[in-house]
Motif scaffolding. Sequence first.
Motif: not given
Length: 514
Positions: A433-447
């Motif tokens: 569980x990363x303490x990041x908003x959903x949009x940031x998690x999606x960007x992290x996954x993509x990058x």
Amino acid sequence: MRIDARMAPGIVAEAHQLVGAARQAFAGEPRPRALLADCARRLDQPLRVALAGSLKAGKSTLLNSLVGQDIAPTDATECTRVVTWYRYGSTPSVTAHAPDGARANVVVRRGSGAHGLTFDLDRLTWDAPAPREVDHLEVEWPSAALAHTTIIDTPGTSSLSREVSQRTARLLTPGDASLDTPENIAIPGADAVVYLLRRLDAADVQFLEQVGAGATGDSGVSGPLGVVGVVSRADEIGAGRIDALHSARDVAVRFAGELERTGLCQAVIPVAGLLAFAAATLRQQEFAAFEALAGVPVDELSAALLSADRFARADIALPVPPQLRARLAERFGMFGIRMAVTLIRLGVRDSATLAAELTSRSGVDELRSVLEVQFGQRADQLKAHSALTVLARVLTAYPGAAAEQLLPRVRTLLADVHGFAELRLLGRLRTDELTLPADDLAELHRLIGGSGVAPHLRLGLPIGASPQQQRAQAVAAVRKWRTRAKHPLADQLTSTACLTVARSAEGILDLLPS
């Protein structure tokens, strides 16, 4: 050349250099010299992907569907109890290999029905004076799907024979390098694994934990770095109903949720392998039969499709001969028949369109996409990880040798190479569980390459984006994620993940023109 090959040329080149240096140091030692020679060849060969799973999970059927040809026996004969390597070759051939290196050509027999291909292991003529036990089979086949990927079909992990199950374990879970001896160094045979699940039980979890040990970064235990899960024979989960794959997708979500506690798979995909292979080899006669069945009243056909045995009965009046009906049931299953008839009723008018629609609904296209992103685009990284793992095991098994000075650098590469860090993080995203908003998690996954490793895919830009646009986006990403990593409320896991993303964005900048 793949984009990924441009992003990680250093790790492949350095792996070659380290292996070469070790080979020179062990020039007088036959056993390590042979292991390292194989290690060097492995860096230049296609990626090795193993299909693993419990007995009757559908591994051979899935292999046939991925290749699009009937090249793997699917009946429970002796050939399904040994490890079989499928490689690209200009002409078809099957060779049996004994533990001592002896070889024998294998006769391939084709019969009728879905289980028409068999490798005859009863009458082998070895190129050695005495009969031998078969260690593994090698199949060479002129298939484009095998040009860049060698597929390894393994025996069931839950076989009634312990020795049969151990063949798969030895290939994929070689164990602790500190326990290796010079005479018996355990080496992982695959770079990545597709693990087939029909249900998720303790045996599956335990085996996946052993396979996934290589993704932890612990240099003492080593296995394949990439693991993708497949809910296999997905059409059977819903008892062959038209909504079977929806049920299978729900099961895949549940499996993925249960696996989140361990982070053992980078993705879990439902696939109806039987339907995928039947669609890839759809015949005009079969399409005509489906057209005829589509003209039968719905209630009447539904009653006939209550079971495969009932569907093939001669006393059931249908406009398709009983023998052909039995073959349809064997090749497509009840789900495939219902889906084909429904598609024709909805307007499909030719066999090519029907084949494409059935393929799409089988889940195999989604699996191919995941395999391309997770394995194909990272082939160099995965092969380098395997080669460095082998090198580490050899060096550990021969303490005091002149090559031992290479071991610290090998261990550093296995722990610190950024491509490996991305793959580990992709796996852990399903776990932690990363303490990041959903949009940031999606960007992290993509990058970090979760949707593809090409720079524009990582940055979320269209394929025609200019270098200036990509540079601006990458610079913004570096600043954003380095700031996130320094946030005073970020825990250690989140901070490390953010630094990994920032390094991925910096890697994109290195590729772009100034």
